[in-house]
Design a protein around this motif. Structure first.
Motif, PDB file in Angstrom:
ATOM      1  N   GLN A   1       0.847  -1.184   0.000  1.00 26.74           N
ATOM      2  CA  GLN A   1       0.000   0.000   0.000  1.00 26.74           C
ATOM      3  C   GLN A   1       0.887   1.238   0.000  1.00 26.74           C
ATOM      4  N   VAL A   2       0.632   2.116  -0.973  1.00 29.78           N
ATOM      5  CA  VAL A   2       1.412   3.335  -1.074  1.00 29.78           C
ATOM      6  C   VAL A   2       0.931   4.340  -0.034  1.00 29.78           C
ATOM      7  N   GLN A   3       1.894   4.922   0.658  1.00 35.91           N
ATOM      8  CA  GLN A   3       1.563   5.947   1.642  1.00 35.91           C
ATOM      9  C   GLN A   3       2.513   7.122   1.528  1.00 35.91           C
ATOM     10  N   LEU A   4       1.952   8.304   1.660  1.00 34.15           N
ATOM     11  CA  LEU A   4       2.714   9.533   1.795  1.00 34.15           C
ATOM     12  C   LEU A   4       2.256  10.157   3.106  1.00 34.15           C
ATOM     13  N   VAL A   5       3.179  10.389   3.995  1.00 33.64           N
ATOM     14  CA  VAL A   5       2.824  10.908   5.306  1.00 33.64           C
ATOM     15  C   VAL A   5       3.589  12.201   5.567  1.00 33.64           C
TER      16      VAL A   5
ATOM     17  N   TYR B   1      -0.730   9.953  -6.149  1.00 32.79           N
ATOM     18  CA  TYR B   1      -0.747   9.662  -4.718  1.00 32.79           C
ATOM     19  C   TYR B   1      -0.682  10.964  -3.926  1.00 32.79           C
ATOM     20  N   TRP B   2      -1.427  10.994  -2.832  1.00 34.70           N
ATOM     21  CA  TRP B   2      -1.489  12.185  -1.989  1.00 34.70           C
ATOM     22  C   TRP B   2      -1.361  11.810  -0.519  1.00 34.70           C
ATOM     23  N   GLY B   3      -0.738  12.696   0.236  1.00 30.75           N
ATOM     24  CA  GLY B   3      -0.725  12.542   1.676  1.00 30.75           C
ATOM     25  C   GLY B   3      -1.983  13.123   2.291  1.00 30.75           C
TER      26      GLY B   3
ATOM     27  N   SER C   1       6.228   5.381   1.327  1.00 28.44           N
ATOM     28  CA  SER C   1       6.398   3.942   1.510  1.00 28.44           C
ATOM     29  C   SER C   1       5.463   3.215   0.558  1.00 28.44           C
ATOM     30  N   GLY C   2       5.740   1.943   0.366  1.00 28.73           N
ATOM     31  CA  GLY C   2       4.848   1.107  -0.426  1.00 28.73           C
ATOM     32  C   GLY C   2       5.262   0.886  -1.859  1.00 28.73           C
ATOM     33  N   ARG C   3       6.213   1.702  -2.345  1.00 32.56           N
ATOM     34  CA  ARG C   3       6.706   1.477  -3.697  1.00 32.56           C
ATOM     35  C   ARG C   3       7.977   2.289  -3.876  1.00 32.56           C
ATOM     36  N   THR C   4       8.639   2.055  -4.996  1.00 35.18           N
ATOM     37  CA  THR C   4       9.822   2.833  -5.352  1.00 35.18           C
ATOM     38  C   THR C   4       9.389   4.062  -6.137  1.00 35.18           C
ATOM     39  N   PHE C   5       9.886   5.227  -5.735  1.00 37.01           N
ATOM     40  CA  PHE C   5       9.477   6.470  -6.368  1.00 37.01           C
ATOM     41  C   PHE C   5      10.571   7.072  -7.245  1.00 37.01           C
ATOM     42  N   SER C   6      11.524   6.252  -7.642  1.00 36.08           N
ATOM     43  CA  SER C   6      12.646   6.794  -8.407  1.00 36.08           C
ATOM     44  C   SER C   6      12.217   7.394  -9.740  1.00 36.08           C
ATOM     45  N   ASN C   7      11.125   6.922 -10.308  1.00 35.47           N
ATOM     46  CA  ASN C   7      10.618   7.467 -11.574  1.00 35.47           C
ATOM     47  C   ASN C   7       9.455   8.421 -11.364  1.00 35.47           C
ATOM     48  N   TYR C   8       9.402   8.988 -10.181  1.00 35.22           N
ATOM     49  CA  TYR C   8       8.322   9.888  -9.833  1.00 35.22           C
ATOM     50  C   TYR C   8       8.866  11.283  -9.531  1.00 35.22           C
ATOM     51  N   ALA C   9       7.977  12.224  -9.691  1.00 32.88           N
ATOM     52  CA  ALA C   9       8.223  13.578  -9.220  1.00 32.88           C
ATOM     53  C   ALA C   9       7.320  13.812  -8.012  1.00 32.88           C
ATOM     54  N   MET C  10       7.867  14.497  -7.050  1.00 33.59           N
ATOM     55  CA  MET C  10       7.093  14.832  -5.854  1.00 33.59           C
ATOM     56  C   MET C  10       6.652  16.285  -5.927  1.00 33.59           C
ATOM     57  N   GLY C  11       5.489  16.530  -5.408  1.00 31.24           N
ATOM     58  CA  GLY C  11       4.995  17.900  -5.384  1.00 31.24           C
ATOM     59  C   GLY C  11       4.521  18.284  -3.999  1.00 31.24           C
TER      60      GLY C  11
END
Length: 119
Positions: free
Chosen positions: A1-5, A108-110, A25-35
């Protein structure tokens, strides 16, 4: 389960500083951008900044340019938002989010963390 806290929100006086964290947590975010986004009562959600997991490059919104800085710690799966020279207009719920770099929408959102600046 993907989580952003998110964490680190609170109440500070104008001119003060806070550091927000967003732990994934819950996955690899290396190919993601965070906002980072924020939303004040009665207002639309506002983009604050984006950061690339892979490069660490950031894109900062005009309203916080020069006052907020951003970084990530790959080992801790955490991105940070350092907020300085805070003013009452920065009062909002702050959210972190993640999107695939190939997509415009954030998947995904926290849950958000409240930041309140007193004058």
């Amino acid at each position: 389960q993907v989580q952003l806290v998110e964490s680190g929100g609170g109440l500070v006086q104008a001119g003060g500083s806070l550091r927000l964290s967003c732990t994934t947590s819950g996955r690899t975010f290396s190919n993601y951008a965070m906002g980072w986004f924020r939303q004040a009562p009665g207002k639309q959600r506002e983009f604050v900044a984006g950061i690339s997991w892979s490069s660490g490059n950031t894109f900062v919104g005009d309203s916080v340019e020069g006052r907020f800085t951003f970084c990530r710690d790959n080992a801790k799966n955490t991105v940070y938002q350092q907020m300085n020279s805070l003013n009452p207009e920065d009062t909002s719920v702050y959210y972190c989010a993640a999107r695939r770099v190939s997509e415009a929408e954030y998947q995904y959102w926290g849950q958000g963390t409240q930041v309140t600046i007193s004058s």
